[in-house]
Design a protein around this motif. Structure first.
Motif, PDB file in Angstrom:
ATOM      1  N   TYR A  62      -3.833  -0.657  -8.061  1.00  0.00           N
ATOM      2  CA  TYR A  62      -4.629  -1.714  -7.429  1.00  0.00           C
ATOM      3  C   TYR A  62      -5.106  -2.714  -8.378  1.00  0.00           C
ATOM      4  O   TYR A  62      -6.067  -3.496  -8.058  1.00  0.00           O
ATOM      5  CB  TYR A  62      -5.533  -1.222  -6.336  1.00  0.00           C
ATOM      6  N   VAL A  95       0.845  -1.169  -0.097  1.00  0.00           N
ATOM      7  CA  VAL A  95       0.090  -0.090  -0.153  1.00  0.00           C
ATOM      8  C   VAL A  95       0.885   1.154  -0.089  1.00  0.00           C
ATOM      9  O   VAL A  95       0.669   2.290  -0.654  1.00  0.00           O
ATOM     10  CB  VAL A  95      -0.929  -0.114   1.212  1.00  0.00           C
ATOM     11  N   ARG A  96       1.979   1.265   0.724  1.00  0.00           N
ATOM     12  CA  ARG A  96       2.799   2.336   0.845  1.00  0.00           C
ATOM     13  C   ARG A  96       3.675   2.571  -0.618  1.00  0.00           C
ATOM     14  O   ARG A  96       3.468   3.868  -1.045  1.00  0.00           O
ATOM     15  CB  ARG A  96       3.848   2.051   1.472  1.00  0.00           C
ATOM     16  N   ARG A 137      -2.256   7.581   6.534  1.00  0.00           N
ATOM     17  CA  ARG A 137      -3.587   6.649   6.671  1.00  0.00           C
ATOM     18  C   ARG A 137      -3.762   6.282   8.011  1.00  0.00           C
ATOM     19  O   ARG A 137      -4.813   5.735   8.578  1.00  0.00           O
ATOM     20  CB  ARG A 137      -3.130   5.674   5.789  1.00  0.00           C
ATOM     21  N   TYR A 196       7.225   4.511   7.735  1.00  0.00           N
ATOM     22  CA  TYR A 196       5.939   4.385   6.879  1.00  0.00           C
ATOM     23  C   TYR A 196       6.347   5.547   5.722  1.00  0.00           C
ATOM     24  O   TYR A 196       5.638   5.241   4.307  1.00  0.00           O
ATOM     25  CB  TYR A 196       4.631   4.843   7.478  1.00  0.00           C
ATOM     26  N   ASP A 256       0.743   4.088  -2.814  1.00  0.00           N
ATOM     27  CA  ASP A 256       0.485   5.644  -2.462  1.00  0.00           C
ATOM     28  C   ASP A 256       1.331   6.540  -3.181  1.00  0.00           C
ATOM     29  O   ASP A 256       1.129   7.711  -3.541  1.00  0.00           O
ATOM     30  CB  ASP A 256       0.590   5.664  -1.020  1.00  0.00           C
ATOM     31  N   ILE A 257       2.828   5.991  -3.337  1.00  0.00           N
ATOM     32  CA  ILE A 257       3.737   6.904  -3.961  1.00  0.00           C
ATOM     33  C   ILE A 257       3.768   7.221  -5.172  1.00  0.00           C
ATOM     34  O   ILE A 257       3.406   8.017  -5.919  1.00  0.00           O
ATOM     35  CB  ILE A 257       5.062   6.851  -3.441  1.00  0.00           C
ATOM     36  N   HIS A 298       3.056   9.601   3.013  1.00  0.00           N
ATOM     37  CA  HIS A 298       1.749   9.232   2.431  1.00  0.00           C
ATOM     38  C   HIS A 298       0.940   8.227   3.373  1.00  0.00           C
ATOM     39  O   HIS A 298       0.098   8.230   3.877  1.00  0.00           O
ATOM     40  CB  HIS A 298       1.991   8.706   1.010  1.00  0.00           C
ATOM     41  N   TYR A 299       1.758   7.008   3.723  1.00  0.00           N
ATOM     42  CA  TYR A 299       1.175   5.871   4.301  1.00  0.00           C
ATOM     43  C   TYR A 299       0.969   6.220   5.854  1.00  0.00           C
ATOM     44  O   TYR A 299       0.022   6.046   6.585  1.00  0.00           O
ATOM     45  CB  TYR A 299       2.166   4.687   4.328  1.00  0.00           C
TER      46      TYR A 299
END
Lengths: 375, 365
Positions: free
Chosen positions: A215, A183-184, B246, B239, A187-188, B242-243
């Motif tokens: 995704y 997920v990290r 969350r 993290y 995100d980038i 960005h993460y």
């Protein structure tokens, strides 16, 4: 007065703090190893959830049962609904704290919404360990989990799949991926990878990688491409590299790798340079009849051969990533964001268009440090 | 003042650290990163520095009027009525922040540890336990704080050690991409994590060696700033911004990430929660004590412990008022921010300035 207050305290605390709502004996939980998620094509809800968990009765010296792993499936609208549903059928409820692996079915992976749903559920949950390894099944996740008991490698305590995925420290055939990291990365730059897994007749194999963009599954890379990718990202540890020298196969056992990234700005255009330095041992060449020469010249030529192999390997991978999948799996975007924030601000929006056209120069420098026992 | 009612300067430092560090430590990295991105640490440091004038003012007040406690000084300087208005505002702030602490503790404990236990039971047993220590005098509370202080430091060290293998410092880059316009709001946010030092107002009169109190209270706030920045960097380097944006409870999430090879250490969130409950206890107890003390002064009774138990249902009901966790921080958080700012920053500074002018006047005569 004081005495009464104290007594009141003891009385209330005694009522409140005795007993425990949450007490469950440890043998009354089921601790799943892995969850598999597939799309359900038959009637009913969207997903087919498969959960595998160890059979406690088959572990230990005085095991009373033979079957070591139980695999159960249900049709449900979400992972958690599935686990609740299964809990009704099984003797005990599930406790996901020790969940290790999430296997995504191919169909799920192609469905962006489904991947988002499943991952969000896991990442939002309080109990689940966020180091859950993600892996993509070649076909159906259920087949993989059903195939695990047949695999030649068996790890009852930590789970076979997890122990295989953890082995990526000694190979570059695949790179394991955790939920957080997936997920990290997403995100980038919007691109993440996870290894693939296939269940054959009597064995299970983890290999290569699957590229996810926003995704959704967009493409695959094989073992060699994964190696090239690992080299570029500087995360490759140990690998065997075969190249051809003087018409013979030359095996080079890589023991370490460092990669350095550099962004070159030339009048408005950007260029990217990756310097890869590997070191390792000469593992296998050929026994020569004549008295072997002790020359450094030969060694340098051997290094050159290895470099060429790696270079062409990397170039093919870059071609695949840039032209075919248009996915920045190398993490170039992340590098630019971190070290050249001003450039990133300009190109961030068009990164999807810029990356396929980006001029990436890769320089490989392989070093043979040792050559074994013979000359 | 009695002879045995003495607090050492070390205890003052411990009291400051253990009171200020509480629930904020779990959420601060997230809320600040949403505002400032990678440069959140600037907001954290500035928020801490903003507290310095008021801490210095608090210390100076007691130098102007030695051998008097806060209420006497307040009465001399501001007069009874103005002081009472300030005190009532402080009460609002203190009770609201106790409710916020209890509700957060309940929510988080329920989520991470005790799934089926009703939140009401968690909250009420927590308030009851705290009320026990809040009935005692300040020197007992500071002794308790002195014992919890190493636990806090130990918790931080533990956090660093277990997260070390996964730390990637490049995640903290790019640095200095600051948008100055967002700074005031970020400071406002980090302000909440520094509330709690008003305990100085009530503890300094009982300190043995008052000359060093200013120094040790500054060291105390310095330690708090340091710890907050450290936690911010631990979570950020794990993290990336960005993460981190969350994660609602990044500090706990980071602990969940711990997965050292050999399966020896993993899933440490239960252990961390146990530490954290103690830390929250140490920040709730002094606030509870102050509330009782202020009430007893407003109503002019000698013993503050009378008011501790009657406060319990108020805190309890108020803590259960917000419908969900988002409302908790928005409604209670706002009350606390405004009333807290007045009662811990503005009130001490006003008392100091007015007191300073008054004493100068008297000296001239």
């Amino acid at each position: 007065m004081r005495k009464w207050v104290l007594l009141l305290y003891i009385f209330i605390l005694a009522i409140i703090s005795t007993g425990c709502w949450d007490m469950v004996e440890i043998n009354q939980w089921l601790f799943p190893y892995s969850i598999g998620v597939d799309i359900n094509h038959k009637e009913g809800d969207k997903y087919l959830i498969t959960i595998s968990y160890p059979n406690i009765n088959a572990i230990g010296k005085n095991a009373t049962q033979k079957e070591r792993v139980h695999v159960v499936s249900t049709i449900a609208s979400s992972v958690f609904e599935g686990s609740k549903e299964l809990s009704n059928r099984l003797p005990y409820p599930f406790y996901f704290k020790h969940l290790r692996v999430l296997v995504l079915g191919k169909e799920v992976a192609k469905d962006e919404k489904a991947v988002r749903e499943v991952l969000d559920g896991l990442i939002r949950d309080f109990i689940i360990n966020k180091k859950v390894r993600l892996v993509l099944a070649e076909d159906k996740a259920q087949d993989i989990l059903l195939g695990v008991p047949k695999a030649s490698r068996q790890e009852v305590i930590e789970g076979t799949l997890f122990s295989m995925l953890r082995e990526d420290r000694t190979t570059t055939r695949y790179t394991s991926q955790t939920l957080t990291e997936f997920v990290r990365k997403m995100d980038i730059t919007g691109v993440s990878l996870m290894p693939r897994i296939v269940s054959r007749e009597d064995d299970i194999k983890v290999f290569g990688g699957a590229i996810f963009k926003n995704y959704a599954l967009v493409g695959y890379i094989g073992e060699l491409e994964n190696r090239a990718l690992a080299l570029m990202r500087g995360i490759a540890n140990r690998a065997q590299i075969d190249s051809v020298y003087n018409g013979t196969t030359l095996t080079y056992s890589m023991t370490g790798c460092i990669s350095k990234n550099k962004l070159i700005k030339e009048d408005g255009n950007i260029k990217f340079k990756i310097d890869i330095e590997t070191e390792g041992t000469l593992q296998e060449y050929i026994i020569q009849d004549k008295k072997p020469t002790d020359g450094t010249v030969e060694l340098i030529e051997m290094e050159k051969a290895i470099e060429d192999t790696l270079k062409s390997n990397i170039d093919e991978t870059l071609e695949l990533l840039q032209k075919k999948y248009k996915a920045d799996a190398i993490g170039i975007g992340e590098y630019i964001m971190k070290f050249h924030p001003k450039v990133w601000k300009e190109i961030q929006k068009d990164w999807d268009d810029i990356f396929p056209e980006l001029d990436i120069e890769v320089v490989v420098d392989a070093k043979i440090r040792r050559r074994g026992l013979t000359k | 003042m009695q002879e045995n009612k003495k607090i050492s300067n070390k205890q003052i430092r411990a009291l400051m650290v253990s009171t200020i560090i509480g629930i904020g430590i779990l959420t601060l990295p997230n809320v600040i990163v949403l505002e400032l991105g990678n440069d959140g640490w600037i907001g954290i440091i500035l928020g801490g520095l903003l507290m310095l004038p008021s801490i210095i003012a608090i210390n100076k007040i007691f130098q102007l009027y030695p051998d008097r406690d806060f209420f006497e000084i307040g009465k001399i300087v501001l007069g009874k009525w103005i002081l009472n208005i300030f005190l009532i505002l402080s009460l609002v702030y203190l009770i609201a922040s106790m409710s916020l602490i209890s509700r957060n503790l309940g929510e988080i404990t329920k989520a991470f540890l005790l799934e089926t236990t009703p939140i009401e039971v968690i909250i009420i047993s927590f308030i009851l336990t705290t009320s026990y220590i809040a009935r005692s005098e300040i020197e007992i509370i500071s002794r308790a704080a002195y014992h919890i202080y190493p636990i806090i430091l130990g918790f931080i060290i533990f956090l660093i050690i277990v997260t070390l293998p996964d730390i990637d410092l490049s995640n903290a880059l790019p640095a200095f991409q600051l948008d100055i316009g967002k700074l005031p709001k970020a400071i406002m946010i980090s302000f909440f994590s520094y509330l709690g030092f008003e305990i100085l107002l009530f503890s300094i009169p009982y300190v043995e060696d008052k000359r060093k109190t200013l120094k040790s209270s500054l060291v105390g706030i310095g330690l708090v700033i340091f710890i907050n920045v450290l936690i911010f960097f631990i979570t950020l380097s794990q993290y990336g911004s960005h993460y981190l944006g969350r994660q609602i409870f990044p500090t706990l999430s980071v602990i969940k990430e711990v997965d050292l090879p050999g399966l020896f250490i993993e899933n440490l969130d239960g252990l961390a929660m146990a530490f954290w409950v103690l830390i929250v206890f140490a920040s709730m107890a002094p606030i509870y004590y102050i509330t009782g003390k202020i009430l007893s002064k407003i109503i002019s009774t000698k013993d503050h412990s009378l008011f501790i138990l009657p406060l319990l249902p108020i805190i309890y009901i108020l803590s259960l008022m917000p419908q969900n966790i988002i409302q908790v921080s928005s409604s209670l958080g706002n009350i606390i921010n405004y009333s807290g700012f007045v009662s811990v920053v503005i009130m001490p500074i006003i008392i100091y300035i007015v007191g300073y002018l008054k004493t100068r006047k008297e000296e001239k005569k």
